[in-house]
Scaffold this motif. Structure first.
Motif: not given
Length: 497
Positions: A64-68, A79-87, A95-98
């Motif tokens: 997935e990282r290669v594709r991105a 943006a993968l697994g980013v908590m609302p309100g964070t950059s 989390d790398p596994i979504l």
């Protein structure tokens, strides 16, 4: 697909650690039973499957990282697994596994695993928020609880947890599956069979107790939670205002009636501020004991649930008396004790006599602002006397509305208490407090979450020899008192020789 292959990457890593710990424990034994051998073989097979699954997830994440990275430069990578309100670049809560943890959404794969929790560089409020969010998630996931218990636990956390997240910490320490298994073992004399994770869960919970020794009852079995969920047999508790104390006493705020005034246009407002007071209710230690024979302990399939029910019932019975006539010295202050000798006491119309006029007198003496939420409290024997006042149906004193609706007296709920005075003897001098009438939200019961239980492996007889019984010694803390005596009126039919 096997259940373990549905794990996220982090869950797979945690499971691998658990399997390794169990295998090392088995390897240290001098001799393995047939059951141990089967357990060892099953665990090694499971380890291989989970490890393969972990590697597959890591390969998928790398792809997935290669594709991105190879996407067109004019498209922003998702943006993968980013908590609302964070950059996006912060990395926090990703989390790398979504499958992200989210403090704001209360989504935690394992809310009890605080090793995942970051505290460095975060404010106390942020840490407290995450602890409370994890505790709320734990309530939703905890085993051995029904919907009513989960709702009660959520209500206690949301309403009464303090700035230090003390209730949340107790919940997280005592509601997890490892702690529930560990408590069940030590509560039945099998503490020597604790697994590594179970021992760690016990040690973590014991760090929250005020004194050494004993084990906190699991959050989902705590009598405070169960009574909140299932209701109380003690009708004073049903009508009173209940709060949860996190320290040695509960501190509240009360005031006299707020004073308003009419002021002319463009004039300075008059001083209408009320006088504030800060009532405090200390919490006291109550203790109990549940004996059980060795045979019954071995035969009972779910003894921990049964013990929790017995502890809740015994607590209810003990409190019922204290909330009426408790002295306030080493125990809660009962409503009768709180009102005795105050201006809230009402004397009968005719000395040493209880008549229908006294019921109306009590109702008329209560200020109107408290009357709309008022309830009666008396012994059933007193209510039976009231029923006999109106033999011809003239005054319509006593009301019953349907078979399933609680009885009402003068349109207000009639609560029963066996600990209120049931009768009076004109030939004997003394006070006879026959009824209390008022708004019981002004009688505050302060519960402290966290009952502690110690298992006694052998009880002994008069000759100090074992008698074939074991037991549970339990203790907890609670307090109660009236915070506004003006909200009540109490009928005292005093007698003199």
């Amino acid at each position: 697909m096997p259940k373990q292959l549905q794990l996220s990457h982090q869950q797979a890593v945690i499971r691998l650690r658990e399997i390794r710990a169990r295998l090392e424990e088995l390897e240290q034994r001098d001799e393995l039973t047939d059951e141990d051998e089967r357990d060892f073989n099953e665990l090694t097979t499971e380890f291989a499957e989970v490890d393969d699954h972990r590697r597959q997830l890591e390969r998928r994440s790398a792809l997935e990282r290669v594709r991105a990275a190879t996407q067109s430069s004019d498209r922003r990578p998702p943006a993968l697994g980013v908590m609302p309100g964070t950059s996006v670049g912060s990395g926090y809560d990703a989390d790398p596994i979504l499958n992200p943890d989210s403090v704001e959404d209360r989504r935690f794969r394992n809310p009890w695993d605080l090793s995942e929790m970051r505290t460095f560089g975060r404010s106390k409020g942020e840490v407290t928020q995450e602890l409370r969010s994890r505790a709320l998630a734990a309530v939703e996931k905890m085993s051995g609880a029904n919907d009513a218990v989960r709702a009660a636990g959520t209500d206690i956390l949301e309403r009464w947890d303090d700035a230090d997240a003390r209730i949340a910490k107790v919940c997280l320490a005592t509601s997890g599956p490892e702690y529930l298994r560990a408590w069940a073992k030590v509560a039945t004399g099998r503490g020597h069979m604790l697994a590594v994770e179970e021992q760690k869960a016990l040690e973590r919970a014991m760090s929250l107790t005020d004194t050494a020794g004993g084990y906190l009852v699991p959050f989902q079995l705590d009598p405070t939670v169960i009574i909140t969920a299932n209701g109380s047999r003690n009708q004073i508790r049903e009508a009173a205002r209940t709060v949860v104390a996190t320290g040695d006493q509960w501190n509240g705020v009360s005031s006299s009636a707020v004073a308003w005034s009419w002021d002319a246009e463009a004039t300075e407002v008059s001083d209408d501020s009320p006088t504030f007071a800060q009532p405090s209710i200390p919490v006291y230690k109550a203790q109990g004991f549940v004996p059980i024979s060795i045979e019954a302990l071995e035969d009972e399939a779910n003894v921990t649930q049964e013990v929790a029910g017995l502890l809740s019932f015994g607590r209810d019975v003990l409190e019922a008396a204290a909330f009426v006539s408790g002295t306030g010295v080493g125990q809660p202050t009962g409503i009768v004790t709180a009102l005795a000798g105050t201006s809230s006491v009402v004397t009968p119309t005719t000395a040493e006599t209880f008549a229908a006029a006294d019921v109306y007198k009590l109702d008329g003496a209560l200020p109107a602002r408290y009357r709309s939420g008022a309830s009666w409290l008396a012994n059933r024997a007193v209510y039976n006397l009231v029923r006999q006042f109106d033999t011809n149906g003239g005054s319509q004193l006593w009301e019953r509305i349907g078979a399933d609706v609680p009885a009402q007296l003068l349109g207000r709920p009639a609560l029963e208490s066996e600990d209120m005075d049931a009768a009076f003897d004109p030939a004997a001098a003394g006070d006879n407090h026959l009824a209390v009438y008022g708004d019981f939200s002004n009688y505050v019961i302060a519960d402290r979450v966290g009952m502690t239980v110690e298992f006694i492996p052998h009880l002994v007889g008069p000759n100090r020899r074992p008698n074939g019984q074991r037991g549970w010694y339990a203790y907890y803390r609670v307090g109660a008192d009236s915070v506004n005596d003006a909200a009540f009126r109490m009928l005292n039919v005093a007698t003199a020789v």
